[in-house]
Design an enzyme around this catalytic site. Structure first.
Site, short mmCIF file in Angstrom:
data_model
loop_
_atom_site.label_atom_id
_atom_site.label_comp_id
_atom_site.label_asym_id
_atom_site.label_seq_id
_atom_site.Cartn_x
_atom_site.Cartn_y
_atom_site.Cartn_z
N ARG A 175 29.85 26.00 48.53
CA ARG A 175 30.08 26.14 47.08
C ARG A 175 28.93 25.48 46.30
O ARG A 175 28.51 25.99 45.27
CB ARG A 175 31.41 25.50 46.67
CG ARG A 175 32.66 26.13 47.24
CD ARG A 175 33.15 27.36 46.56
NE ARG A 175 33.41 27.26 45.16
CZ ARG A 175 33.88 28.28 44.43
NH1 ARG A 175 34.16 29.45 45.01
NH2 ARG A 175 34.08 28.16 43.15
N ARG A 231 23.38 31.21 42.51
CA ARG A 231 23.79 31.92 41.29
C ARG A 231 22.85 31.64 40.13
O ARG A 231 22.52 32.56 39.36
CB ARG A 231 25.23 31.55 40.95
CG ARG A 231 26.23 32.25 41.90
CD ARG A 231 27.61 31.72 41.74
NE ARG A 231 28.62 32.59 42.35
CZ ARG A 231 29.90 32.26 42.45
NH1 ARG A 231 30.33 31.09 41.99
NH2 ARG A 231 30.76 33.11 43.00
N THR A 275 30.59 29.57 38.89
CA THR A 275 30.91 31.00 38.75
C THR A 275 30.00 31.67 37.73
O THR A 275 29.45 32.74 37.99
CB THR A 275 32.39 31.14 38.30
OG1 THR A 275 33.22 30.40 39.19
CG2 THR A 275 32.82 32.61 38.28
N PHE A 328 39.93 40.40 33.95
CA PHE A 328 38.77 40.94 34.68
C PHE A 328 39.13 41.52 36.05
O PHE A 328 38.25 41.92 36.81
CB PHE A 328 37.67 39.86 34.82
CG PHE A 328 38.10 38.61 35.56
CD1 PHE A 328 38.00 38.53 36.94
CD2 PHE A 328 38.58 37.51 34.87
CE1 PHE A 328 38.38 37.38 37.63
CE2 PHE A 328 38.96 36.34 35.55
CZ PHE A 328 38.87 36.30 36.93
N LYS A 344 27.67 39.75 47.75
CA LYS A 344 28.36 40.79 46.99
C LYS A 344 27.46 42.03 46.83
O LYS A 344 26.25 41.97 47.09
CB LYS A 344 28.76 40.23 45.63
CG LYS A 344 29.80 39.10 45.72
CD LYS A 344 30.22 38.65 44.32
CE LYS A 344 31.30 37.59 44.38
NZ LYS A 344 31.78 37.21 43.03
N HIS A 387 30.07 35.09 47.15
CA HIS A 387 31.42 34.53 47.13
C HIS A 387 31.50 33.45 48.19
O HIS A 387 30.88 33.57 49.25
CB HIS A 387 32.46 35.62 47.45
CG HIS A 387 33.81 35.04 47.73
ND1 HIS A 387 34.69 34.71 46.73
CD2 HIS A 387 34.41 34.66 48.90
CE1 HIS A 387 35.77 34.16 47.27
NE2 HIS A 387 35.62 34.13 48.59
P1 GDP Z 1 34.32 32.01 42.20
O1 GDP Z 1 35.27 31.35 43.18
O2 GDP Z 1 33.25 31.06 41.68
O3 GDP Z 1 33.72 33.29 42.72
O4 GDP Z 1 35.16 32.38 40.88
P2 GDP Z 1 36.64 32.94 40.64
O5 GDP Z 1 37.46 32.89 41.90
O6 GDP Z 1 37.19 32.27 39.42
O7 GDP Z 1 36.40 34.48 40.23
C1 GDP Z 1 36.15 35.45 41.22
C2 GDP Z 1 35.06 36.37 40.74
O8 GDP Z 1 35.54 37.12 39.63
C3 GDP Z 1 33.80 35.66 40.21
O9 GDP Z 1 32.90 35.29 41.21
C4 GDP Z 1 33.23 36.73 39.31
O10 GDP Z 1 32.55 37.74 40.06
C5 GDP Z 1 34.47 37.34 38.70
N1 GDP Z 1 34.86 36.68 37.44
C6 GDP Z 1 35.34 35.43 37.24
N2 GDP Z 1 35.59 35.20 35.94
C7 GDP Z 1 35.26 36.35 35.28
C8 GDP Z 1 35.30 36.76 33.92
O11 GDP Z 1 35.69 36.00 33.01
N3 GDP Z 1 34.86 38.04 33.64
C9 GDP Z 1 34.43 38.89 34.61
N4 GDP Z 1 34.04 40.12 34.27
N5 GDP Z 1 34.39 38.54 35.91
C10 GDP Z 1 34.79 37.28 36.25
#
Ligand code: GDP
Length: 140
Positions: free
Chosen positions: A86, A103, A92, A58, A10, A116
């Site tokens: 993963r 992370r 996350t 978000f 990212k 990601h």
């Molecule tokens: P990932 O698959 O672990 O990347 O997680 P998700 O698909 O749930 O979310 C996508 C991306 O959105 C995450 O990697 C974070 O960069 C962002 N994100 C997820 N949850 C939050 C949140 O609660 N607040 C904010 N600001 N960003 C979030």
């Protein structure tokens, strides 16, 4: 099962000089890079990529972030490639990520979490096609 997955370093990872570290870790895990390029998404392209999150609180913020600078996108392949990548990434939210994950070691924020990775075969298919056409899959 041999799976393909979409990996992104990212904008925070690229700007902090962590691209090489991420690549070193995934290659060290035995995942093969089939395709790789640096891109800069527009806001609209970031919204298309994260369309599953449309409507979430978000969504605006994360799509601003993903279009704020260059990313390195890769197609990875390996036995259970989705789960293994993963696992390398970690949870996350970096404070919940296991020790030794990308992370946990480098993320600074729930949003600025460096990498990601696709979370299922279906999403991997969508995400790979979002960024790459067949001619670009040099290693495949
Ligand atoms: P990932 O698959 O672990 O990347 O997680 P998700 O698909 O749930 O979310 C996508 C991306 O959105 C995450 O990697 C974070 O960069 C962002 N994100 C997820 N949850 C939050 C949140 O609660 N607040 C904010 N600001 N960003 C979030």
């Amino acid at each position: 099962m041999i799976e393909r997955t979409l990996s992104i370093v990212k904008p925070d990872g690229v700007s902090r000089g962590l691209t090489g570290t991420v690549i070193g870790r995934l290659e060290g895990e035995g995942l093969k890079i089939l395709a790789m390029k640096m891109i800069r998404m527009t806001k609209a392209q970031a919204k298309g990529f994260y369309k599953v999150h449309e409507g979430k609180p978000f969504f605006e913020s994360v799509t601003d972030f993903m279009s704020s600078g260059p990313c390195v996108v890769m197609i990875l392949e390996g036995e259970e490639g989705i789960r293994r990548y993963r696992n390398l990434m970690g949870a996350t939210y970096y404070k919940e990520a296991e020790a030794g994950t990308i992370r946990r070691d480098f993320a600074t924020d729930i949003e600025k979490n460096v990498v990601h990775g696709s979370d299922s075969v279906e999403t991997a298919g969508y995400e790979i096609n979002y960024f790459f056409n067949a001619l670009e899959v040099a290693g495949g």
